[in-house]
Structures are given as structure tokens and as C-alpha cells.
Design a protein around this motif. Structure first.
Motif, PDB file in Angstrom:
ATOM      1  N   THR A   1      -0.174  49.186  -7.839  1.00 44.02           N
ATOM      2  CA  THR A   1      -0.255  48.002  -8.679  1.00 44.02           C
ATOM      3  C   THR A   1      -0.504  46.762  -7.826  1.00 44.02           C
ATOM      4  O   THR A   1      -1.389  45.953  -8.118  1.00 44.02           O
ATOM      5  CB  THR A   1       1.043  47.844  -9.492  1.00 44.02           C
ATOM      6  N   TYR A   2       0.280  46.620  -6.759  1.00 45.29           N
ATOM      7  CA  TYR A   2       0.052  45.469  -5.871  1.00 45.29           C
ATOM      8  C   TYR A   2      -1.344  45.531  -5.276  1.00 45.29           C
ATOM      9  O   TYR A   2      -2.022  44.512  -5.104  1.00 45.29           O
ATOM     10  CB  TYR A   2       1.105  45.440  -4.762  1.00 45.29           C
TER      11      TYR A   2
ATOM     12  N   PRO B   1       5.652  46.072 -10.866  1.00 43.22           N
ATOM     13  CA  PRO B   1       4.588  47.072 -10.781  1.00 43.22           C
ATOM     14  C   PRO B   1       4.837  48.282 -11.664  1.00 43.22           C
ATOM     15  O   PRO B   1       3.903  48.841 -12.211  1.00 43.22           O
ATOM     16  CB  PRO B   1       4.590  47.459  -9.300  1.00 43.22           C
TER      17      PRO B   1
ATOM     18  N   ARG C   1      10.844  43.003  -8.003  1.00 41.39           N
ATOM     19  CA  ARG C   1       9.753  43.382  -7.125  1.00 41.39           C
ATOM     20  C   ARG C   1       9.283  44.806  -7.423  1.00 41.39           C
ATOM     21  O   ARG C   1       8.120  45.143  -7.263  1.00 41.39           O
ATOM     22  CB  ARG C   1      10.212  43.291  -5.657  1.00 41.39           C
TER      23      ARG C   1
END
Lengths: 640, 640
Positions: free
Chosen positions: A175-176, A33, A29
């Protein structure tokens, strides 16, 4: 220097201790990113670069867009598949340089390193330029002087990186945020398309002035160029492979999974954006003047901003958010180069292909020298290209695909070697399969490299084709030098240097003042076998005065006067020292040179000029040590 | 450096011994050509400069020529008369700088020195440019790119002077040659004139495009400018005054006689050339395009060559001879600056107004540093002025008359002081008369200075007006610095630095190789009270390996490992040394630094970079000496 230290601390912050190097073991997770931002960010300009090349042939050629995009996606998946093999083979983090160095030797190793160093520079230049272009699409003040704005942005990245601030979890949210924004964009586009709502870019009704009518071979060449430009979507893939050790265990497996995930997300984004650009009929051209319909005084907006404006329509806030996300991810992508370049140049320094000091970390736990070089060259690049992404892209992809191809070739060699040592049938089959994948990877990437070289050569790729061998030769030269010196200096097992029997100390004296007296008493404190003060007679009167005062003061050291028929201070001393050495070859000669420490740069021109020359020459006489006895002038104490 | 030595010897020749400095005691027959060449050579361009200014008002204004020439001659005789006083007062050779320094103090002294330094530069620039202009008048290839040709000529003068070849009797023949040539020219002119033969310059029938019609104040201003330009004829007079000690005894008298002789010859030449130029109706203009009649593609010839062509008519060989004599004397005049400039800057170095190293002579018995500075600045000047004499003249005269005026003022002060100490009536009368002469000299020269300043200010004189105070302030600053340092360093009568009780020696070690082992054994040879080897731990593994090998080799010195939490080599050592010093304030600390001597410039980037920084920082800690233990790499031995 002490003043400089203050400024340095103000800009860079306090030094960090060794044990504060972050120990990273990242969940997927966090890892996605962190390492995928570079690869994902290229979607911000890949589609645009394809359309720009096609636009040379006018509106009609845009029809080739989907097919070119498909070809790019195919290559992307092949390369991702191949790199999953790299990751599995080198779970301790084989970057392309290490993989090639281990399997193909130092020649190909430095070629890949050169290509990668150039690519890091271009990553910064391209990503920052693209960020400025997107910023200029929503805030007009940034649409002019793009080169200057890009240079300023690079300057900010430099300071952040020298401070060591631009690292780690900084990457996660943006990034997300970018992926989510593009996701919303594509989903909204699909929904509106299904509902049959019209979505037209502001440039949908404009017209492009074709540069030429492309048919036959020329058309094929143009399409090849468009494809080559599109392969920018592949840049950044290696970042994951370089960072395998940072993943949670099982590292190789998590990294490979991340690569697969990255491929799916990235290609979905690329496909979505390309589809929307064609669907909303975005028109874009190399020069603003080639677009009929563009209001005078306005600049073209980037494809992604135009698409967002068409899709989101009246919800213009969403356009702003998407633009912000794009600018942010592009700056982060540029920032990844600030991790990679110093790391690579540090590896090269460690292996002796670059000056060793690149391997020494600076105060802020970062490889400051590498950062400064990277920033300097990138600033030159954006200024020369005037912040034009297309101009920089021409140079970018060559290096990427040199690294890809050699890396895949190295992997083929790796598996072939592995096959020689493995007898187990099942295992052999797995290895052979891996080798097949890497072979396909090599064929694909080397073909793309060929296409890129041919279609981009005259448009800038030649610079890289020229630079890679030059940089490689310099690195090999440095390596040879270090090896030669190491052989020269190696101490034999039993060797232990013979101890000189006597020490002959000389103190250079020109006048009787505090520095000279101190030098004499320091030299006396070392209790040498022989101690002499030495002065060079340039002016008879001066010397006579010196000798008289020397005697009057009762200094317990003989003062030797050397005549200088040539009124030159250096030579008589050199000749005297040489004479001592040849009379007593086992003696050690120590020359004490009183020296002034000055406070201002200009004071250097007023002091020590002859002692600097003298020291340089003395160093060449064997068996001589030079001891400088510093005297700090008051002016040097003001900053304490 | 050894290679450089070879080249140096090739270009500059072998070094000369002190006792080969020529002891000159010159008869007037030798002294006149040697010291008068500068003053005489200005006749080669003084007339032309007057005509050039007048030509701005067109042909008609040339009628003012004779009157302006007369004014110049009057000033010339006044200045000569005044300098005869200088020579009598300072038979040991008082140049303007020394005279002003002694009588008016260091402020005016450095102002004169600045003005003279600038003048030496301009002597070179003007004389060489004039030489090229005359050369170009007979050999067309030299009429273009005059700046470049002048720069090349200066380069040749530089090499000659660095070799020490351009001195002494070299001057005798060309000066007589020039005087004789001009004499023949004038006599021939007179005879042909008496015989009533026509003498017309090639430009006699050409027409000058007037820049403006000058009347009233503007006319007066233009005439003042022309007069100011004409006073270039006075440049070079001081050379005689500077060189009184070189004359045969009675020196002052011989020098004064030489001055008188110079005045007569020089003014006869000046008057003759000016008369001939007006008689043959020479036309000349600032720009070729201002002359109607000049064939397209040709450049104007100098006045002296045009006059010679008109006077000698068909005997064109004589024109060539006269041109050759002119070129030669101009180059010699430029060369006098190569004697004067280094001599003056050496005096300034001796007095602490310029860096002291200017006082040290180079190998070839010449003040090489001064020569190089002079050449560099002159080359810049001729390149900027594109070899145009008129452009350079604007700057030239200001400095000359600043020196003249201050020198005369200083002489007034000199005589006034003398009057205070002399009681004898007859002697007082002589001194008062001398003072009167110098007062007239001062009034004349300061008036000319004013005229020059006003009429030339916007045309270039402002550069000198700006440069003189700047250079003066720099020199005063240097002087203050040296005085401050001297006060700081002065050792008190009884003072004798205390002897440190113990010596604590540290040897810096990074690896076990020959240089490190040698440094250890050299340090052991000096038998310090405490001896430690010190290494900084940057990489744990490396350090562990080093310690293991150190023990295995049984080196009889303890190895101290300093931890570096910041991976920086400098700081731990500095902290360790400071700690030793503060624990034992009477100890002397000697740090032995093994250093590589490299053979190529680029190898510097690959070695010693951290030791250089370390040494700089160590010098700031009191009670610490730094001993470099040189290790010559093979590459540094290749040139031996």
C-alpha cells in the motif's frame, strides 16, 4: 475421504489452533494500509472510467472531466464525514449490516447484506480485472483472454485465502509502495509542468470516433453516467468502519482519524491522476476499434500506465515500477473481499439468515465455505464480462450506494433515538450535529444512488436491482424457517422426556455372513428386552436355506421371516415395525442395519441401495431408532 | 417421499401381489402372436432397408433386389432350423445368454449379454421409429420431428410397462391383424397381377439421384450392405427360444413347431412385400432431396404404405387399415423388449454381473429399474438418430448376429459334450445331426456377422463394436467385485462373533431442546454400561450456558465437554471415541446422533450437515455403532 485429506493438507497446509487467531490492535501506521488498500486502489481505474464514458461523445467532451472529478471529490468528503459518525457511534465495529439491522430492523438489514455480498463479489471481479488490464499494458501477453487470466488470478487468491496466508501485515508494504509511486508520479508531473516540458501520452494525437453527438438532455445524461462511473472512487470506504475493533485505543478516534487521512490521500491521488490524464491528453475508448491511430494488433493501455509513460518519459523503469505497484494494490484490494465476504456471511449464518454452517470455521481458521462461494461467483462474473472492468463497474456501484444510503438512514434513526434519552444541552447539540452530518450523507448518497440507477440501469445495474430482492427474500425465508424450527424444538422448563419402558431390538439379516453375525452379537451386547433377527422372504429357496443354516449354527436369537408378497424388501419391515409400535406404544424399537463401508465411489451402486431407502422410511415412524452396524470392506482400508 | 408415493400410485396403479404373476401355459394359437410379434414386425421395414441401400447406386441396381431377398430367406431358414435345436436342448428355456454361459463360460456369456442388452435398446428404437415413419406416411403431422414423436411413444410404452399393463393377451389380436392385412395385400397383389391390372406406386415414375456409379468391388460391397440390411428380417427369432417354458406341454415340441410356423409365415410376408415393391416400382432414397419427382414439402412414404396404395388403389380405407396394423405391430414389437431387457438384466443381477438390485422386483411385479434404463437409453438413441430407421439399423444387426453366432457355437459345444456321455448308436446319430445343424447355423450366422461388420463398420456398427467389450468388462468387473466381497464376508463354519463385554454410549448434544432430550432418554432406556452426553465447545459462552442449563434441569447423565481448538466439531468427537476404544478394546461404543427429518429438499442445506460428515467418519472406527435418533420437523408431517 482420507486421500482427499492428504490433498487438502498439501494445498491448504496444516490446521491452525484457535489461539492462533491473530489478536490485532493496530497502530494507525499499520491500520491505514490494511484497511485503506481497497479504497486507495480504486484510484487505479476511477479516472479511466470517467474518461471512457465521456469518450462516447468524442474528444470534445473530455473538457467536462475536471468538473466531474470535482463532484466525485465532494461526494467523497461527505461520505467520509458521515462514516466518521458511524465509527464514533459504534466503536465495537458496526459494519453497515449491523448498523442497519440494529436501527432499521431485519428487512433493511438483509437488503444491505445482499447488496454487500454482491459488492464483495464485484470487488474481486473489478479489482482483479483491473489488475490484469494494467499487467497487459506493460506485458502484452496478458492483453488477450483477460477473462481467463482474471479467473486464474482469482484461483490463486482462493488458494492463498483457504491457506489463511493472505492476511495481516502482507498489506502494509504494497500500500505504501502504491501511494509512494503515485506520489512520485504526480510530483514529477507537477515539476515537469512547471518547467514547461512537454508531456504527451502516446494516444495524445489519436482520435476518438464519437458514438453520437450528445446535446441537451442526452449530454446531461452522459455526464451523469460519467459521474456515476467516477464514484467508484468511493468504494472501499466502509472497510475502515467494519474494522474499528482492530485499532489501538482509543479505537473510534483512531479509526476516524484514519478515515480523514484516507480521504485526503485518496482524493489527492484521484485529483492528481485526473489532472495528469487530461494534461497529457490521454485518449481512451470503450472499444479498440473506436480509436483512430491505435496501431493494428495493439490493445489500448490503461490510463494510469499511459500517464506514467508520458510523465516519466525515458525513465521507463519507473513506468514498470508504477505498473507493478498498481497490479499489486489491486490484487490486495480483491483480497480484502476475502476477509469481508466470509465475515459477513458468517454473521448472517450466526443470525440465521444463511445456513448455520457458514458460521463454523474451517480448518485453517477461515470461513472456507464463504471463500469458495465468493470465488465461484467472481470467476463466473469475470468470465461473463471477459475481464472488462467497465462492464463490471456498471453492476458494482449500485450495491455500494444501496449500502451507503441505508447505513446513513440507519444512523439518522440512531441519533434520533439517542436524542430521546439525552437531556444535557451540550450533548444534545453534539448529537444533533452528528444527525445533520448523517442526514447530509444520506441525501448525498441516495441522490447518487438515484443517478447511478437511472444512468446505468440498462447497462447492467438491472441485474443488481433484480438480485438484491431475490437474495433478500431467500435470506428472510431461511430466517423464518430457523425461527419456526427453534419454536418447535424448544423444551419447556419442566419438560423431561418420558423414559420408554422396554426396548425391542430387530437385526436385519439377509444372509449368514460376518457382517450379519457381528450385527447380531452387537445387538445382543446391548441386552434389549426383546431381540429378534428379521429377514424378508423374497425367494422361498433362499429363505429356507437361511433358516436351515441359522438353526445349524445355533444362533441364540430367533429368526423372524417376513413374507413379501410384493417382492419388495422395505414394506414388510416397515409394516412389522409399525405393528410392534402400535401393540406396545411405550416400547422403543431399535433396528440394527448391517452396512458396508466401501472404498470406491462406484461400489456405492453395488451395495446398501435398499438399506438406504429402508432407513429413510424407518425414520418416519415415531419411537424408532436406526443403528447402523458398519462393516468395512477391504477396499475401504487401502488408503489408511 | 409420501407425496412421491401418491404420484407413483396414480401413474403406476396399485401394487400387485406375488401370486398374481401370471402362470402362463400357452397354446400355440396364443403363443405364436405373443412371441412372434417381434420377428414378424421386422417385415415392416426389412424390404425398405434393402431398397434404400441399393438406391445409392440409382434405379438400375434395384434389379438385384430379388436375389438379395432370396439370400436373406436362405439365412432365415438356417437360423430357424438351428434354433429348433436350441429349443429341444433347453426345454426349460435357454435364452442365448444362459446357453452361452453354460457352455462357453462367463466371458462369452457376458459378451452375448452385452450384445443382447444393446439389441433390446435398438429393438425399441428401431421399432418405434418405424412405427412413427408409417404413421407419418398416412398422417402428415407425424412426418416431421420424428425423433421427438418416437421419444414420446417410448415414454408411453414406459408408463404402460411400469404399470405392468403391457403384457400377455394384448399381443394376440394385433399380430393376427397384421398378418391378415399383409396377407390380403399380397393376395390382392397377386390377383391384380394375374388379371393384368396396372399397379404403380406413386413414386414409380420418380427418379433417384445415384450417389456414385458402383462397379466391380464397390458394387459387391454395396450388395453386401444391402444384404446385411435385409437380415433385419431375422431379428426377434430368439424371443421364441427365450420363452419355451410358457408353452403348453410338450413344450419343446410346441416351441419348435411355432418356430417352423413363424419361419413360413414371416418369409412368405417378406417375399411378398419385396415382390410387390419391385412390381409396383417403388422408388425410395436415403434423403428426400435425392428423389426427383417428390413434391416439394412432402416426405417420402414408407415402402409398405406405397405398396398398399398401389395395390389397393381406390380402396384407400384398406391402406389406412394396413398402416394402422403396421404401426400397432411395431409398437408391440418394441414392447417385447420391455419384457426381455428387465428379464435379462435381472438374470445378470442374480448372477452378479450387474448390481444386485436389478434382481429385486418393483411394486408392479416388474423389474422397474431395468425398464427405466431401457427407456432412457432408447430415447437418447432415437433423439440422436432423429427417428431415422436406417441410421439405427446399422447398429442393430451387429448385436443380433453376435448373439446368434455365439449361441450356435455354444450349441456345438453342447452336443459335443453330450456325445461323450452317450453310448447308444441311434441316439449318437441324432445328436451328431443336431450338431451338424448348429454348425451350419454357426457358419451362416458368423459369415453374416462378418459381412455386417465389414459393410456397416464405418456407418455405425463401430459403436456396437466398441460398446460390447466395454459393457462386458464392466460386468466382469462387477462380478469380480461381488465374488471378492463374498469371500471376504464368508463366515467360517464354527465362527460366531465374540460378545462385547461392556457398552459405552455417547449422546451428542449441541443445545437443550426436545430432540436432544429425547435422544438422552432413549439412550438411557437402552441401559448401557456407561452413558455420557458429549458436547463440543466451539464458543465458550454457548458452552457455559449449556452446562448451566444442564445442571439446572438435573438431567441424570454426565455432560462431557470436548474442547475444539480448531473450531471443528467432527475431530474432537472422533478422537474421543478412538480414545475410549483403545482404552477398552472390548467395549462397544454406541454414538447417539439426534437428527432432523425435514420436509423439503432445500431444508437439507439448513440442517444435519455436520452430523452427516461425522457419521461417515465414525463408521471407519472399529467397534462403533451409530444410532440416529430421528426428530421429525413439522414440515415433514404435512404430506402424511
Amino acid at each position: 475421504v482420507p486421500l482427499g485429506d492428504g490433498v487438502k493438507r498439501l494445498v491448504l497446509g496444516r490446521a491452525l489452533r484457535n489461539d492462533r487467531i491473530p489478536r490485532r490492535e493496530l497502530s494507525k501506521r499499520t491500520a491505514i494500509p490494511m484497511f485503506a488498500s481497497d479504497a486507495l486502489s480504486s484510484n487505479a481505474y476511477a479516472t479511466q472510467e470517467i474518461l471512457l464514458v465521456l469518450s462516447l461523445g468524442g474528444f470534445a467532451l473530455l473538457a467536462y472531466g475536471p468538473w466531474i472529478a470535482l463532484a466525485v471529490i465532494a461526494v467523497f468528503f461527505i461520505v467520509i464525514g458521515a462514516y466518521r459518525q458511524n465509527v464514533r457511534a459504534y466503536p465495537d465495529g458496526g459494519g453497515d449490516y449491523e448498523v442497519v439491522l440494529r436501527n432499521l430492523g431485519s428487512g433493511p438489514g438483509v437488503v444491505v447484506a445482499s447488496a454487500l455480498l454482491i459488492d464483495y463479489v464485484l470487488t474481486v471481479a473489478v479489482a482483479v480485472s483491473a489488475a490484469i488490464a494494467n499487467l497487459g499494458s506493460v506485458i502484452p501477453v496478458f492483453s488477450g483472454y483477460r477473462g481467463i487470466w482474471a479467473a486464474i488470478a482469482i484461483g490463486m487468491l482462493t488458494v492463498m485465502n483457504l491457506r489463511g496466508a493472505a492476511r495481516g501485515r502482507l498489506f502494509v508494504l504494497p500500500t505504501y509502495f502504491f501511494v509512494a509511486s503515485i506520489g512520485v508520479l504526480i510530483v514529477t508531473g507537477i515539476i515537469r509542468s512547471v518547467l514547461g516540458q512537454p508531456m504527451m501520452a502516446e494516444s495524445a494525437n489519436w482520435d476518438i470516433i464519437a458514438q453520437d453527438s450528445f446535446t441537451g438532455l442526452a449530454l446531461a445524461f452522459l455526464i451523469a453516467r460519467a459521474f456515476a462511473s467516477g464514484t467508484t472512487a468511493l468504494t472501499g470506504i466502509q472497510v475502515v468502519a467494519n474494522n474499528v475493533p482492530s485499532f489501538q485505543k482509543p479505537q473510534a478516534r483512531n479509526a476516524a482519524a484514519t478515515l480523514g487521512f484516507l480521504a485526503v490521500i485518496s482524493m489527492a491521488m484521484f485529483a492528481g491522476i485526473t489532472w495528469l490524464a487530461l494534461r497529457t491528453q490521454v485518449k481512451i475508448a470503450q472499444r479498440d476499434s473506436d480509436l483512430i491511430g491505435l496501431p493494428i494488433g495493439e490493445s489500448q493501455k490503461t490510463v494510469i500506465v499511459q500517464v506514467a509513460a508520458a510523465v516519466f518519459g525515458e525513465w521507463w523503469v519507473l513506468v514498470g515500477i508504477l505498473a507493478a505497484a498498481t497490479v499489486l494494490i489491486l490484487l490486495l484490494a480483491a483480497n480484502t473481499a476475502y476477509q469481508g465476504f466470509p465475515l459477513l456471511s458468517s454473521s448472517l449464518g450466526r443470525d440465521g439468515f444463511l445456513p448455520r454452517q457458514l458460521h463454523t470455521r474451517g480448518n485453517r481458521l477461515v470461513y472456507s465455505n464463504g471463500i469458495l462461494v465468493l470465488s465461484g461467483v467472481s470467476v463466473v462474473a469475470v468470465l461473463l464480462a471477459q475481464g472488462n472492468v467497465s462492464a463490471l463497474i456498471q453492476l458494482y456501484i449500485v450495491g455500494v450506494f444501496i449500502a451507503f444510503s441505508l447505513s446513513q438512514l440507519a444512523m439518522m434513526r440512531h441519533w434520533s433515538r439517542a436524542l430521546q434519552h439525552v437531556g444535557d444541552r451540550a450533548e444534545r447539540r453534539i448529537i444533533a450535529r452528528s444527525r445533520l452530518i448523517n442526514t447530509v450523507g444520506f441525501l448525498a448518497t441516495s441522490s447518487v444512488l438515484l443517478i447511478v440507477l437511472v444512468s446505468k440501469f440498462t447497462r447492467g445495474a438491472w441485474i443488481v436491482v433484480l438480485a438484491v430482492p431475490i437474495i433478500s427474500l431467500v435470506m428472510l425465508g431461511i430466517h423464518r424457517h430457523y425461527e419456526q424450527v427453534a419454536r418447535e424444538l424448544a423444551a419447556a422448563e419442566a419438560e423431561s422426556a418420558a423414559l420408554p419402558t422396554r426396548v425391542h431390538a430387530l437385526v436385519l439379516v439377509s444372509k449368514i455372513h460376518k457382517p450379519a453375525l457381528r450385527a447380531v452379537s452387537y445387538a445382543r451386547a446391548t441386552r434389549p428386552t426383546v431381540l429378534e433377527a428379521v429377514t424378508v422372504q423374497v425367494d422361498e429357496q433362499d429363505t429356507r436355506r437361511l433358516v436351515r443354516e441359522w438353526e445349524a449354527r445355533d444362533i441364540p436369537v430367533t429368526l423372524k421371516v417376513l413374507d413379501s408378497p410384493y417382492r419388495d424388501i422395505t414394506r414388510p419391515i416397515l409394516e412389522y415395525v409399525s405393528a410392534i409400535r402400535s401393540d406396545n406404544p411405550n416400547d422403543l424399537v431399535i433396528v440394527y442395519v448391517p452396512e458396508y463401508i466401501v472404498g470406491h465411489w462406484w461400489e456405492r451402486f453395488l451395495h446398501n441401495t435398499s438399506s438406504a431407502r429402508l432407513k429413510k422410511r424407518l425414520q418416519l415412524i415415531p419411537g424408532v431408532m436406526i443403528t447402523s452396524v458398519p462393516w468395512r470392506l477391504e477396499s475401504s482400508k487401502r488408503h489408511d
